[in-house]
Design an enzyme around this catalytic site. Structure first.
Site, PDB file in Angstrom:
ATOM      1  N   GLU A   1      55.894  59.498  84.599  1.00 48.19           N
ATOM      2  CA  GLU A   1      56.305  59.597  83.193  1.00 48.19           C
ATOM      3  C   GLU A   1      56.256  61.038  82.699  1.00 48.19           C
ATOM      4  OE1 GLU A   1      54.192  57.018  80.461  1.00 48.19           O
ATOM      5  OE2 GLU A   1      55.585  55.378  80.798  1.00 48.19           O
TER       6      GLU A   1
ATOM      7  N   HIS B   1      50.862  50.372 109.150  1.00 46.13           N
ATOM      8  CA  HIS B   1      51.517  49.276 109.873  1.00 46.13           C
ATOM      9  C   HIS B   1      52.720  48.743 109.098  1.00 46.13           C
ATOM     10  CE1 HIS B   1      48.187  49.049 112.826  1.00 46.13           C
ATOM     11  NE2 HIS B   1      47.585  49.676 111.825  1.00 46.13           N
TER      12      HIS B   1
ATOM     13  N   LYS C   1      64.442  49.006  76.573  1.00 46.80           N
ATOM     14  CA  LYS C   1      63.962  48.215  75.428  1.00 46.80           C
ATOM     15  C   LYS C   1      65.097  47.921  74.448  1.00 46.80           C
ATOM     16  CE  LYS C   1      59.251  50.053  75.528  1.00 46.80           C
ATOM     17  NZ  LYS C   1      58.309  50.909  74.836  1.00 46.80           N
TER      18      LYS C   1
HETATM   19  O1  PA5 Z   1      51.893  56.869  78.581  1.00 50.78           O
HETATM   20  C1  PA5 Z   1      52.337  56.246  77.636  1.00 50.78           C
HETATM   21  O2  PA5 Z   1      52.285  56.692  76.481  1.00 50.78           O
HETATM   22  C2  PA5 Z   1      52.954  54.860  77.813  1.00 50.78           C
HETATM   23  O3  PA5 Z   1      52.981  54.467  79.125  1.00 50.78           O
HETATM   24  C3  PA5 Z   1      52.142  53.828  77.024  1.00 50.78           C
HETATM   25  O4  PA5 Z   1      50.807  53.923  77.430  1.00 50.78           O
HETATM   26  C4  PA5 Z   1      52.627  52.402  77.215  1.00 50.78           C
HETATM   27  O5  PA5 Z   1      53.997  52.328  76.996  1.00 50.78           O
HETATM   28  C5  PA5 Z   1      51.908  51.463  76.271  1.00 50.78           C
HETATM   29  O6  PA5 Z   1      52.106  51.831  74.950  1.00 50.78           O
HETATM   30  P1  PA5 Z   1      51.185  51.322  73.776  1.00 50.78           P
HETATM   31  O7  PA5 Z   1      49.797  51.764  74.029  1.00 50.78           O
HETATM   32  O8  PA5 Z   1      51.767  51.943  72.549  1.00 50.78           O
HETATM   33  O9  PA5 Z   1      51.272  49.806  73.745  1.00 50.78           O
END
Ligand code: PA5
Length: 459
Positions: A293, A314, A428
């Site tokens: 990310e 393996h 989304k």
């Molecule tokens: O790193 C990030 O910000 C995202 O991966 C969030 O942690 C994830 O989408 C979950 O979001 P939230 O804590 O708002 O539910």
């Protein structure tokens, strides 16, 4: 220094002196930008000095008190969250305790993670698992509106409500919410019901938040020494604060620089995080989110993968040895093992294993690591090795901080903002349209889907 970075198994696939000085200058610059707050997304560097500061706070004391209450009263803690609101906590619990944690715990609740899937089967299995048990919920969401988390929370909260009938007090004292300090549906619901709340710091993205209340409450409930975890991270914070002048002075800079070298100069596309400990598999998942990310944007970044050896020797071992040469590995090893389990000698050597008699499994696993690193490097998959003395809370805390900082530096080195993730929103938009969510923006997407793909909501 608790963590060592070695290039011994890179088999000569290392920068030349000229490349080294260029790459290193870039890493140093990236590190400086991070420290000085002059890089992209600088407002999201709250994690950078967090470990040393948080231990002094009232909230940290509150996290420990809440963990004590849960440990004392609950059979089960359900941790409801996804992405950064889930991976870190689970990774630490399994890395420090064991992947068999729920079967081997002593006097602390079972801890299950949900809210990270929309699988009906997974919900049903978990429901069965907790039936008849006194379960508590820690719901964790920074935005307070992530679908997976919200759906699971509604589901398991309803079970709690059914269980306790009209007794709101019994329900409310079993719910702990970790969310934004100022806004969001989850915060509003928590305030309306009087649930105890903890904060996801505003200046910290989910994937950098494991050492805040986000990770610490579930981790403490599972019986991990959170003081040691934070001490390890705080010591790493101090150790890596000053950018190095040259290779060998700051392992965060060195690691980021070498990753950049493989990416840019050797045209590698994939970094594989390998470990020889099955209990580190979830740490691999956390690392994949952190780097994926943070770096994967603008058509750039290494694809982060993870494997557990010797298990995956393996399966994926064949590809790593001889498949497309786009890989390098970063191997995590630990110098010491907790138990001295050794191979037994047998009078009848029918299985031919007496040559190993007396050797510990740790020694055998280390030999497998050396052999694999040599073989993979010879096969043009260079290995970087990160070694730590032990797999305990202190060293896992150190390792987490190391990866977070190296990741931010790496992001700056390829000129992306390592703290945003707007690409995550794309699916989304389609999903909410297909699910019939009300709103003009969703209507627009529905029109688009109908016109271009013949897909209609509800069909
Ligand atoms: O790193 C990030 O910000 C995202 O991966 C969030 O942690 C994830 O989408 C979950 O979001 P939230 O804590 O708002 O539910």
């Amino acid at each position: 220094m608790a963590l060592k970075l070695s290039t011994r198994y890179a088999d000569g696939q290392l920068p030349t002196a000229a490349e080294e000085s260029n790459i290193f200058a870039r890493a140093r610059q990236a590190h400086q930008a991070l420290e000085e707050g002059t890089g992209k997304g600088a407002g999201m560097r709250g994690w950078l000095r967090f470990p040393s500061a948080y231990v002094q706070t009232e909230e940290y004391a509150g996290v420990q008190r809440a963990a004590q209450t849960i440990r004392h009263n609950a059979d089960v803690l359900l941790v409801v969250g996804i992405g950064g609101s889930y991976l870190g906590a689970r990774a630490v619990v399994e890395a420090v305790k064991s992947r068999y944690y729920n079967q081997t715990r002593h006097g602390v609740p079972e801890v299950y993670f949900t809210g990270n899937t929309l699988s009906e089967a997974d919900f049903a299995d978990l429901e069965q698992l907790i039936a008849g048990k006194d379960f508590y919920i820690n719901v964790i969401s920074k935005s307070g509106k992530t679908l997976e988390c919200a759906v699971a929370f509604r589901h398991f909260k309803s079970l709690l409500e059914e269980k306790w009938g009209g007794n709101r007090a019994e329900v409310n004292r079993r719910i702990f919410a970790t969310t934004d300090a100022h806004k969001g549906t989850l915060l509003e619901e928590a305030q309306a019901n009087g649930w105890q709340t903890f904060v996801v710091p505003t200046d910290m993205g989910g994937r950098y938040s494991v050492l805040s209340a986000v990770g610490l409450l579930p981790i403490a409930c599972a019986g991990v020494e959170v003081d040691a975890l934070l001490r390890g991270a705080a010591d790493a914070q101090k150790a890596y604060e000053t950018p190095g002048e040259a290779f060998g002075q700051n392992a965060c800079d060195d690691y980021a620089a070498l990753r950049y070298y493989y990416y840019k100069h050797r045209r590698k596309g994939v970094e594989i995080l390998a470990s020889y400990e099955p209990s580190l598999a979830m740490l691999g998942e956390w690392y994949k989110q952190l780097f994926g990310e943070s770096e994967g944007k603008r058509g750039r970044g290494l694809f982060p993968a993870s494997v557990t050896f010797t298990t995956d020797l393996h399966s994926l071992g064949q590809y790593i040895q001889q498949g497309r040469r786009m890989l390098f590995e970063t191997v995590l090893t630990f110098d010491e093992a907790a138990n001295n389990l050794a191979v037994r000698a047998k009078e009848n050597d029918g299985d031919g294993l007496n040559y190993l008699a007396g050797k510990t499994l740790h020694e055998i696993n280390q030999a497998a690591f050396q052999a694999t690193a040599l073989a993979h490097a010879k096969g043009k998959c260079p290995n970087l090795v990160l070694s730590l003395p032990r797999r305990d809370a202190y060293h896992i805390g150190w390792l987490i901080y190391f990866f977070e900082k190296a990741c931010a530096i790496s992001g700056y080195m390829i000129d992306v903002n390592p703290f945003d993730q707007d690409g995550v929103e794309s699916y989304k938009k389609f999903m909410f349209a297909l699910l019939g969510k009300a709103g003009k923006e969703h209507d627009k997407v529905r029109d688009h889907l109908k016109r271009n793909y013949g897909i209609e909501h509800g069909r």
